[in-house]
Structure formats: C-alpha cells, structure tokens
Design a protein around this motif. Structure first.
Motif, short mmCIF file in Angstrom:
data_model
loop_
_atom_site.label_atom_id
_atom_site.label_comp_id
_atom_site.label_asym_id
_atom_site.label_seq_id
_atom_site.Cartn_x
_atom_site.Cartn_y
_atom_site.Cartn_z
N GLN A 617 0.87 -1.18 0.00
CA GLN A 617 0.00 0.00 0.00
C GLN A 617 0.91 1.23 0.00
N GLU A 631 3.83 0.19 2.31
CA GLU A 631 3.83 -0.74 3.44
C GLU A 631 3.52 -2.13 2.92
N ARG A 635 -0.80 -11.50 3.23
CA ARG A 635 -2.06 -12.24 3.08
C ARG A 635 -1.71 -13.70 2.82
N ASN A 690 5.94 -4.73 8.77
CA ASN A 690 5.48 -4.85 10.16
C ASN A 690 6.27 -5.94 10.89
N ASP A 752 3.90 1.98 15.12
CA ASP A 752 2.65 1.73 14.40
C ASP A 752 1.45 1.89 15.34
N GLU A 812 -9.14 8.16 4.07
CA GLU A 812 -10.06 7.70 3.03
C GLU A 812 -10.69 8.86 2.24
N PHE A 831 -6.91 4.38 1.71
CA PHE A 831 -7.58 4.01 0.48
C PHE A 831 -7.67 5.17 -0.50
P1 C2E Z 1 -1.21 -1.98 10.03
O1 C2E Z 1 0.21 -2.22 10.12
O2 C2E Z 1 -1.75 -0.82 10.78
O3 C2E Z 1 -1.61 -1.85 8.53
C1 C2E Z 1 -2.51 -1.00 8.01
C2 C2E Z 1 -3.82 -1.68 7.89
O4 C2E Z 1 -4.78 -0.64 7.60
C3 C2E Z 1 -3.90 -2.62 6.71
O5 C2E Z 1 -4.75 -3.64 7.01
C4 C2E Z 1 -4.50 -1.79 5.67
O6 C2E Z 1 -5.17 -2.51 4.65
C5 C2E Z 1 -5.47 -0.98 6.43
N1 C2E Z 1 -5.80 0.26 5.74
C6 C2E Z 1 -4.99 1.07 5.04
N2 C2E Z 1 -5.67 2.15 4.59
C7 C2E Z 1 -6.95 2.00 5.00
C8 C2E Z 1 -8.12 2.78 4.86
O7 C2E Z 1 -8.14 3.85 4.21
N3 C2E Z 1 -9.26 2.36 5.43
C9 C2E Z 1 -9.26 1.18 6.14
N4 C2E Z 1 -10.38 0.79 6.67
N5 C2E Z 1 -8.19 0.41 6.29
C10 C2E Z 1 -7.01 0.83 5.73
P2 C2E Z 1 -4.39 -5.08 6.78
O8 C2E Z 1 -3.64 -5.26 5.56
O9 C2E Z 1 -5.63 -5.90 6.97
O10 C2E Z 1 -3.42 -5.39 7.99
C11 C2E Z 1 -3.87 -5.37 9.25
C12 C2E Z 1 -2.76 -5.47 10.23
O11 C2E Z 1 -2.10 -6.69 10.15
C13 C2E Z 1 -1.65 -4.46 10.02
O12 C2E Z 1 -2.01 -3.23 10.53
C14 C2E Z 1 -0.53 -5.07 10.76
O13 C2E Z 1 -0.62 -4.76 12.10
C15 C2E Z 1 -0.80 -6.52 10.55
N6 C2E Z 1 0.08 -6.96 9.45
C16 C2E Z 1 -0.09 -6.94 8.13
N7 C2E Z 1 0.96 -7.50 7.51
C17 C2E Z 1 1.81 -7.88 8.49
C18 C2E Z 1 3.10 -8.50 8.49
O14 C2E Z 1 3.69 -8.81 7.44
N8 C2E Z 1 3.67 -8.71 9.68
C19 C2E Z 1 3.08 -8.36 10.87
N9 C2E Z 1 3.67 -8.61 11.99
N10 C2E Z 1 1.88 -7.79 10.91
C20 C2E Z 1 1.26 -7.54 9.71
#
Ligand code: C2E
Ligand code: MG
Ligand code: MG
Length: 846
Positions: A617, A631, A635, A690, A752, A812, A831
């Motif tokens: 993203q 970032e 998945r 992350n 974060d 957003e 987004f």
């Molecule tokens: P995060 O690090 O805070 O990542 C940002 C999350 O916010 C992402 O969700 C992203 O899709 C979402 N997001 C970004 N912009 C928007 C927006 O405008 N609106 C909304 N509603 N959501 C937005 P995602 O991809 O589902 O990831 C969720 C969490 O999972 C991440 O939060 C992070 O804490 C964790 N994560 C994701 N990938 C990894 C990884 O490779 N390793 C680790 N340890 N944690 C991960």
C-alpha cells in the motif's frame, strides 16, 4: 519254658493192649493196716494215691485215682502200673526204670504224660516213693499223681504267646535284646531278634546259643566317644536300678571296624506283682540320621552365626506374636536391645498405620504354613524416626530347632526414601513443591470419577501470570523464581479443604476445585485468587505487582485432559480480552479455539507451499500526494484460493511462533520488491514491514535483517520496520539493544498504530523512533470527533517537536487529507491513495 511233646493217644492205646503185664488177683486189695490212714488217702481226692508191689502191680487205688484216671479200684486191682504210661514209654521200659530209680534213690519225681482209661492223656506230676519195712526190705511203692493238665494248657498258651512275641520281635524294625534279671540285679542275656543279630554282627543261632550267658564285651563308646564298661550300658543300668533309659546314643565300630551310631531304649519288664524280671533293650542304627543331624547342626551353627552377625533383623515369634528371640541387629533398627523385646509383642513397634497389615501377615503364615510371605512395613525407632522394613515371615512352628514364626526384616529405608524422592521428582515441581501436571491429571481423574458417582461437580481454574516474562527479563530468573514461589504460596492459601493446586509450567498454575455446587463458587475463588496475586510482592528489595488471567472450566462428564484443555481455552480468552480477568469456558470458546487451530493449519500449509503473498500500500507525502514508499501487508491464499486477511491469522501466527518464518518471508519478499523498484528508478524510496513483538525477541533478528538487505543489495535506509506500542512497552534491555542495532544498520523504526496503547510518546523517547503512525481510528474521527482531532493534533505537534515523521493511517477522504495537511502532517496512507494490492498494481511515484 520246656514243653514236652504230647505223645500220640493212638499209640498209647495200642501200646496198652500190647501190654505184657498180667492182671493181679483183686482179693489182695483193701487190706488196710491203719483205718485212719486209709480214710486220709481216700479223702485226698485231688491226688491219685496208689500202692504198687515191688514188681509194679497195683495194690491200692484211692478215690482220687478213680476220678483222675477213670478206672474203678476193681478194674485196676492187680494190673501192672505201666498201664498208666503212654505206649512209647512202656516200650522204652520207663515204668520199670522209674521204679528202679525210686528203689535206688528212695524217691523219684517227674512231670510227664500219663494215660487215662478213656485213652486221653494227662500231664501229671508224679512222685514214686519206695516203701520199705523196718529191716529195709522193699515192700512196694507209693505213687502220688497230680493232674497238671490244666496248668499245662496255660503253659501252652504262654508258649504260643512266646511264639507270637518272637514273630512280633522279628517284625520290629529295630534290634531287640531281652535280658533276664536275676536277684542281685544282674542282666543275663536271654534272647534277641534277628535284627539285633544283624546290627551286632552275630548270626542268630550263635546269639541264641549265648542265652543264659553274658554276651562278649564289645568296644562300645558313648555319644562323646568315651569307652563304656558293660555295667554302664543302659540295659545293665536298668537291670540294676529298674529305671528305663530312653534314646541312649552310643557308637560302636562293629566287627568290620566301620563306626556306626546306635540309639537304644532300655525298659524294665515287670511281672504281675511289679517285680522286675527282665529288661528289653532296643537297638536302632541311627548312623545316617545322626550324621545328617550332625551336618545339620554344623550348618545350624553356621546359620546362627549368620543370623547373629547379619544386619538383617531376625526375630522368632510365638503364635501370639510374642518375641522369643531377636537377633543383635534389632538394636540398630529399633533402638532397644533385643532382650528388652523378648517376651513382648513385636508388632507393638510397628508403625500404628501398618500394625493391621503386620497382624495379617502373622495370621497368613499361621494359616498357610508352607507359604513364605513378604510385605513392607514401617517401624518406629526409639528416637521416633520411621524405618521401612521389608519383612519375610516363615512358619517354623514344626521345626524342633526353631518352633516359631521367623520374621526376617531387611531395612530398606534408604531405598524407599530414594524411590520416594524419585516419585516426588516425577510428581512434584521442585521449585514450588506443588504437584506437577501428571499428578494433577491423576487427581483430576479421581475427582471426576468421584463426581460421576456423587453428581457433584469438579472445576478447574487455569491461572497464568500476566507479563511474567517481563519479570524474568527485567529482574532476572532468580527474581522470577522468587515471584513464582510467592504466588504458589498465596494460591495455596486460597484453597478450601479438599481442593488442590498444581504448577503446570512456567507461570501456569491450576487449582482443582472439588464439590462445586454452582458456578458462582468458582468465580468467587477466581476473584479471591486474583486479589491475592495483585498484592505487591517484595523481591530483592523491589516491589512488584503481578496480575493474572484465569480460565475456568467445570466438568460435565468430560475427561481430565479435556477439562484441562477447556480451562486453558478459557484462559486464552481471558488473555485475549485484556488480561487481569477470568473467563468461564463455553462452547463458543471451543469454536474459537477450533477456528484458531484451523487457521494455524492453513498458515502452515501456506508457509510450506508458497501461498504467502505480500501486498503493498502506498505511503504518500502531504499535501502533494506523491508516493514516497509503501507498506508491505501480508495475506494468505487458502485451499480455495481465497485471500485470508492478516487480522485472521497474525494472532495465531504469534501464538504458535509461526510469525518467525512468516515474518521472514514477508521481509525478504518486501525487500526483493523494493530492490526492484529502486533499480527500476521508479522512485520508491522505502518499504515498511510490520514486525511483531515476538520477532523482536528473537536473538538473530539483526543478522537476519542484515542478511536480507545484503541479499537484495539494499541500504538499511530503504527499510522501515513498524513496531507496535505494546511491543516496545514489553521490551527489555536486550530488545532495546536489538532496536538500536537495527538503526545501526540504517533501518528506520516506525511506531505503528499509535494512540491505541495509551502510552505517552515521551516515554517512548528512549527508543530511536523516526516515524509515528497515527492509528486510523483517530483519523476516522477527524472531522466528527473533537477529541480525535485534538489527539491527532497533539501527536503531530509532539512528533514535530521530537523530530519524528508523522504518518496518518486510514486516510479515506479528501477532507481528512486536507485537515491533516493543515495540521502539518507530512505523510499519509489510506484508500484515498491506494488500497493494498500486488506490487505491480502500485501506482507510480509521481
Ligand atoms: P497496520 O500495520 O496498521 O496496517 C494497516 C492496515 O490498515 C492494513 O490492514 C491496511 O489494509 C489498512 N488500511 C490502510 N488504509 C486503509 C483505509 O483507508 N481504510 C481502512 N479501513 N483500512 C485501511 P491489513 O492489511 O488488513 O493489515 C492489518 C494489520 O495486520 C496491520 O495493521 C498489521 O498490524 C498486521 N500486518 C499486516 N501484515 C503484516 C506483516 O507482514 N507482519 C506483521 N507482523 N503484521 C502484519
Ligand atoms: Mg503497519
Ligand atoms: Mg497501523
């Protein structure tokens, strides 16, 4: 007894008819010189009194003679008196020779056979007296006869008895020697049976020939080997004293020189008036049994030496358990001397709890004498300490030498204590001395079985200390151990009678609650447990306040393992819901747990089969909206090809430890992609990855990151690692060092989801944080909630003051972007600028 052969009656009859004697005239009879004498003679009816002429003709015949011999006076008058002799004797001329003897000697007496008129024989005592006148001329003979036939019959019986005796004597297995005893108490050999002759080595005829004489002197020795004179021999002693002698042991080297052992009895023979008439002397060859016995005695000597010197305690008891003998080792085990115990019950000294068992042991060997019974019981030493004995009981009541129950005891205290220690080690946790998992499960199984019977429930409280790791990491393991001990102690204090507690592992404890009438009681206990744990603990001068999470499960027919699992699931939920609380297990938790397990499975498969994908993203600069980086967001692709979002599996990955390989794959993927973007000259400056708290705690994180950077040919500054507040708050010296080392590689550190952890940014100043990401929940409320706007404003201000870059997450709308820009926020992600997607979908930098 000399018994004459009874002559044949027929013979005598024949002889009589053949008699040459002629009848004498009867007129000469009946002339009595003296009337009174005649009356006397006639009155002597028991005796036959007759007078015969010098030639032997019958002159007178009294009534006794008539009754005895059956002839009337007239029938025999003048007949020759040989008429009364058996034919054979008449033939041999005995009647006349008897008269001649009487004439010569004055009198002739004998006992002999005579013949009656009817031809039957009688045994008679006969005295023939020569009758002479004053000048010595032979006038005739007087013959007095007495019938002894009846006596003879008894003599015959005696003879038969004698024969029987002889037979009996022969059938006896022992040698029998009979002695007559004469008036001065001398034994005179009478006869012996053939066994005696065999034992003495003299043949029976020779032995019989010795009757009436003294036996030859044998070289007999007594039991001790001392030569014995004839007068010392038992039969001689009995003959002298009248006393019986039993089991007299003597040895004799026989005629062949081989030494034999004999046992003898000598017994006086008494007649009807109790006068000793003889001695019966029995002889048994006991050589073999004697030698066996001697061998036994020697062995016995050896055994008793063994018993006396053994460290085992040997006691001999009577049937009532009273000590008859106790070996010297008794003193060491019991602390009292063996003699103090003799005459008193042994089992008095057995531990009260084991006394019934000891008595059963005695009863058993009494009931089954052939059995050797072994048990283990405790005895109490005089000084009070308890010894464990392995006890073998054997019934020797029938053994002459022992005549009791032998209790042999071996002190096995050390073995038992060692075994106990092993059992304890296997059952108890050495640190807190609480039962361990296996003992808990054991008890739990028993409780469940009991509960099934009574219908009253059993409950488990699964207790886990919150953030115990921090104590270990910050204060060291000794402090951690100390805290666990205090907790164990406090938990123990919360137990109700009948409940138990165990330490399963690390900071996990379980309380087993019996007799649960309703769920509330377990909740009360859980609350009490928490209250006791949150009390500050002073450890090594430092005050620590701990807390715990508790999972509660109550049995409804589940097995021990399942119940424990359920409590664990409830605990997990309590942790999940923020710790410092308790949760009661329910079915949903089980579903959750199941889901998590499923997720873990999907995760493992994805890791193994390359179905981990990384989306990117963009992160843009404000207010220009120019892309300055991205970032990496992970998945999974599940079996059905669907994308699984990270919120569904990251917690599971963290719990299971799979976050380590997962995180590595994401890092490597992101860096490889970033390297492409850099060489593409697309202006992608930096990739954010992350990093979970768990990854931060791995020792090799720095070298892993460096390895990936090197592999991709990236400078450290091209990588930003995003850490959460909680990861930093729970950090220790070593993780802080890790963070520093990462920045040493040039890697940028971002904080974060800031704002969700409620920590102050100032507190986080000690970390080399370059970027702060404002959590999207605040961005979301920007134009709606005044509070959220204030927070965002404050964070931006503070970030600027601390020289940090501030990134707003979840942007957003244009409005949000505009407000953020006005507030001075320099970076945004959301987004509005681009959703996370595959690398190739990334919009270009410009
Ligand atoms: P995060 O690090 O805070 O990542 C940002 C999350 O916010 C992402 O969700 C992203 O899709 C979402 N997001 C970004 N912009 C928007 C927006 O405008 N609106 C909304 N509603 N959501 C937005 P995602 O991809 O589902 O990831 C969720 C969490 O999972 C991440 O939060 C992070 O804490 C964790 N994560 C994701 N990938 C990894 C990884 O490779 N390793 C680790 N340890 N944690 C991960
Ligand atoms: Mg992130
Ligand atoms: Mg975030």
């Amino acid at each position: 007894v000399d018994v004459r052969q009874k002559p044949n009656v027929e013979d005598s009859g024949t002889q009589r008819t053949q008699s040459k004697l002629t009848d004498e005239p009867s007129e000469e009879i009946g002339v009595a010189s003296d009337e009174q004498l005649r009356l006397l003679i006639d009155g002597a009816t028991e005796h036959a009194i007759i007078m015969v002429s010098p030639e032997g003709s019958v002159l007178t015949w009294n009534d006794g003679a008539r009754r005895m011999k059956g002839y009337s006076a007239s029938e025999v008058a003048g007949k020759h008196f040989s008429l009364f002799y058996p034919a054979a004797e008449v033939q041999s001329g005995k009647p006349l020779s008897d008269l001649e003897t009487a004439a010569r000697e004055g009198m002739y007496s004998e006992q002999g056979w005579r013949v009656r008129k009817d031809g039957s024989l009688l045994w008679a005592s006969v005295t023939i007296t020569a009758l002479r006148d004053s000048t010595g001329n032979l006038r005739g003979f007087g013959e007095v006869t007495r019938d002894l036939t009846e006596r003879l019959q008894s003599v015959e019986e005696v003879a038969k008895l004698h024969d029987d005796q002889e037979r009996i004597l022969e059938t006896l297995g022992e040698g029998i020697v009979l002695y007559d005893v004469n008036v001065d108490g001398k034994a005179c050999f009478q006869r012996a049976n053939s066994m005696a002759s065999q034992l003495l080595g003299v043949d029976l005829p020779s032995l019989k020939a010795m009757a009436g004489r003294s036996m030859p002197q044998l070289d007999i020795c007594d039991a001790l080997g001392k030569p014995m004179s004839r007068s010392d021999l038992p039969y001689a002693v009995t003959a002298r004293t009248g006393q019986p002698i039993h089991d007299f042991l003597w040895q004799w080297s026989g005629y062949d020189g081989s030494k034999r052992w004999f046992s003898s009895n000598s017994q006086p023979v008494l007649d009807s008036s109790n006068v000793m008439t003889g001695v019966v002397f029995s002889i048994v060859d006991v050589t073999e049994s004697h030698e066996a016995r001697q061998a036994l005695e020697r062995a016995h000597g050896r055994y008793s030496a063994l018993v006396e010197h053994s460290s085992d305690v040997t006691c001999v008891l009577d049937v009532d358990g009273i000590v008859r003998y106790a070996s010297p080792a008794y003193l060491a085990v019991y602390g009292e001397s063996p003699s103090q115990r003799v005459g008193r019950p042994l089992f008095e000294r057995v531990h009260p709890e084991d006394q019934a068992m000891a008595r059963d042991l005695l009863a058993l060997v009494l009931e089954k004498p052939d059995d050797l019974v072994t048990i283990e019981y405790r005895v109490v030493h005089e000084k009070g300490d308890v010894r464990y004995l392995e006890v073998t009981a054997a019934n020797y009541l029938d053994d002459e030498a022992i005549g009791g129950i032998v209790i042999n005891s071996h002190d096995v205290t050390e073995r038992v204590v060692a075994a106990d220690r092993l059992t304890r080690a296997a059952m108890y946790d050495p640190l807190t001395d609480l039962p361990n998992r296996s003992l808990l499960l054991d008890r739990l199984r028993q409780s469940i079985t009991r509960a099934e019977r009574t219908g009253i429930g059993v409950g488990l409280l699964y207790i886990d200390l919150d953030r115990f790791k921090r104590v270990n990491d910050c204060l060291g393991h000794l402090a951690g151990d100390e805290l666990l001990k205090v907790v164990a102690h406090r938990l123990r204090d919360q137990l109700r009678p009948g409940d138990s507690i165990a330490r399963l592992a690390g900071d996990e404890f379980v309380i087993l609650v019996e007799n649960i009438d309703d769920v509330r009681s377990t909740q009360e206990i859980a609350e009490r447990v928490r209250q006791s744990i949150v009390q500050p603990v002073d450890i090594h001068g430092q005050s620590i306040s701990a807390d715990c999470s508790i999972g509660i499960a109550i049995s409804d027919g589940s097995t021990a393992d399942v119940l424990l699992q359920e409590a664990d699931t409830a605990l997990y939920r309590a942790k999940d819901r923020g710790r410092g609380r308790w949760e009661i297990y329910d079915q949903d938790m089980q579903l959750d747990a199941q889901r998590q397990m499923d997720t873990e499975l999907v995760l493992r498969h994805a890791l193994d089969s390359d179905r981990v994908v990384v989306h990117f993203q963009p992160i843009v600069a404000l207010p220009s909206g120019r892309c300055v980086g991205s970032e990496a967001l992970v998945r999974l692709i599940d079996e059905n090809g669907r994308l699984v979002p990270p919120d569904d599996f990251i917690p599971v990955a963290e719990d299971s430890g799979l976050i380590i390989p997962l995180g590595f794959q994401v890092l490597r993927h992101a860096c490889l992609q970033q390297a492409k973007w850099l060489t593409d000259q697309t202006g992608k400056l930096r990739v954010s990855v992350n990093l979970s708290a768990r990854q931060l705690h791995t020792n090799d994180l720095v070298s892993v990151v460096k390895g990936v950077l090197d592999e991709c040919g990236l400078p450290g500054s091209a990588l930003c690692l995003e850490l959460t507040e909680t990861a930093l708050i729970e950090s220790t010296d070593s993780t802080q060092q890790t963070v520093r080392d990462l920045t040493g590689l040039g890697v940028i550190i971002a904080l974060d989801d800031f704002g969700t952890g409620m920590s102050s940014l100032a507190h986080l100043r000690q970390f080399p944080i370059s970027i702060v990401k404002i959590d999207r929940s605040f961005v979301d409320g920007l134009n709606r909630s005044k509070g959220d706007t204030e927070v965002v404003k404050a964070v931006i201000g503070l970030g600027q003051a601390l020289g940090m870059e501030v990134v707003a997450e979840g942007v957003e709308t244009e409005t949000q972007a505009r407000i953020l820009g006005e507030l001075g926020c320099s970076r945004a992600q959301g987004f509005l600028y681009g959703k996370p997607g595959p690398a190739h979908e990334m919009i270009s930098a410009d």
